[in-house]
Write a protein that holds these residues in place. Structure first.
Motif, PDB file in Angstrom:
ATOM      1  N   GLU A 164      65.168   6.049  69.187  1.00 23.18           N
ATOM      2  CA  GLU A 164      65.423   4.949  68.251  1.00 23.18           C
ATOM      3  C   GLU A 164      65.206   5.358  66.798  1.00 23.18           C
ATOM      4  OE1 GLU A 164      63.815   0.414  67.308  1.00 23.18           O
ATOM      5  OE2 GLU A 164      63.157   1.473  69.104  1.00 23.18           O
ATOM      6  N   ARG A 221      68.063   5.514  63.881  1.00 22.92           N
ATOM      7  CA  ARG A 221      67.915   4.689  62.679  1.00 22.92           C
ATOM      8  C   ARG A 221      68.037   5.532  61.413  1.00 22.92           C
ATOM      9  NH1 ARG A 221      63.654   2.427  64.061  1.00 22.92           N
ATOM     10  NH2 ARG A 221      62.089   3.587  62.889  1.00 22.92           N
ATOM     11  N   SER A 272      71.658   6.718  60.953  1.00 22.74           N
ATOM     12  CA  SER A 272      72.541   5.630  60.535  1.00 22.74           C
ATOM     13  C   SER A 272      72.299   5.242  59.079  1.00 22.74           C
ATOM     14  CB  SER A 272      72.325   4.420  61.444  1.00 22.74           C
ATOM     15  OG  SER A 272      73.097   3.321  61.002  1.00 22.74           O
ATOM     16  N   VAL A 291      62.912   3.815  57.072  1.00 23.15           N
ATOM     17  CA  VAL A 291      63.157   4.760  58.188  1.00 23.15           C
ATOM     18  C   VAL A 291      62.034   5.783  58.271  1.00 23.15           C
ATOM     19  CG1 VAL A 291      65.640   4.463  58.050  1.00 23.15           C
ATOM     20  CG2 VAL A 291      64.552   6.313  56.748  1.00 23.15           C
TER      21      VAL A 291
END
Length: 301
Positions: free
Chosen positions: A264, A268, A271, A301
């Motif tokens: 995850e 993240r 992206s 992030v």
């Protein structure tokens, strides 16, 4: 007074060369009296004027931020370093940062740099670089030469960013300030730098290119010439900012098994970084985000 005459370097012994540019060389140096090690940047031929060099010195010494390479003082070097230079060789004394550069981490892995740095490390280094550039912009300084080789890394298992080389930096009194004349390194320069007056958004573009290389672990738009790259940029050509399957497979093969592009946190960062990259390298400079906005996005992030 002349800041270049502020200190005598007789107490420093030059050691190994750490880097070389068109106008300067950087050496490690030993303070004979205290045993402390520092970095010494020796300026040679190619500077436009002594006034230009003095401007860099004054600018560097006025800045203090945890992610900027700290300037400790100035001097004029005699002896072998000043050979052929009337009045001695002007020098900038800085903190010594020994962990290599962001360029090393991305493109030239060594024993101290893994083949592909973990995503958590890359995300943190991106944030720290954004913090440094945001600080410069808040005090009205445009760096003008953001690139991975100007981002030093501290040594150890948890490297940290130290942005360096303010040789091309300029003071712009407000956000609408503009520069003219080409400054920077072609691969990282915003297209408008080649054609018209430009300002802080050109630094934002350069940051986007650095972030692209940090995320993708490959050069931005490798071309046979700077002109070919510029023509492609003007025509709106950009590589995909999102990681494709080939990128994921290549990086996934070298990342620590506990931290892959499929988790995850990795997804993240990949992206968010891709969206920032696309925003930063927009052709219309007025559409690019401010560095403070870039930093805000990276903080998540």
């Amino acid at each position: 007074g002349d800041p270049l005459a502020a200190t005598d370097l007789a107490g420093l012994r030059l050691c190994e060369q750490l880097g070389r540019g068109s106008c300067s060389t950087v050496h490690a140096a030993l303070n004979v009296a205290s045993g402390a090690r520092v970095a010494v940047k020796l300026f040679r031929g190619g500077r436009t004027s002594r006034r230009e060099l003095m401007a860099e010195v004054r600018l560097a010494m006025a800045l203090d931020h945890v992610h900027l390479c700290k300037t400790l003082g100035t001097a004029v070097m005699g002896g072998e370093a000043a050979r052929g230079l009337a009045g001695g060789c002007p020098a900038l004394v800085m903190e010594l940062v020994t962990g290599g550069t962001l360029h090393d981490l991305i493109f030239a892995p060594r024993a101290s740099c893994p083949p592909c740095a973990p995503l958590a490390l890359r995300a943190r280094l991106a944030r720290e670089l954004a913090e440094a550039v945001t600080f410069l912009h808040r005090v009205d300084i445009m760096h003008c030469d953001l690139k991975p080789s100007n981002v030093l890394l501290t040594a150890g298992g948890c490297p940290s960013v130290k942005l360096c080389d303010l040789g091309l930096a300029c003071h712009l009194p407000n956000e609408a300030g503009k520069l003219s004349g080409m400054r920077g390194t072609p691969r990282y320069m915003a297209p408008e730098v080649n054609f018209c007056a430009y300002g802080f958004p050109a630094d934002v573009y350069s940051f986007g290119v650095c972030l692209y290389e940090l995320l993708h672990v490959k050069p931005f738009m490798p071309m046979d010439s700077a002109l070919a790259r510029l023509l492609a940029l003007v025509q709106g050509v950009r590589p995909p900012a999102q990681l494709d399957e080939a990128d994921r497979a290549s990086q996934g093969a070298t990342l620590d098994e506990r931290e892959t592009l499929d988790d995850e946190a990795g997804r993240r960062f990949a992206s968010v970084a891709a969206h920032i990259i696309e925003a930063c390298w927009q052709g219309a400079w007025e559409a690019r985000p401010k560095m403070s906005e870039v930093l805000e996005s990276l903080m998540g992030v």
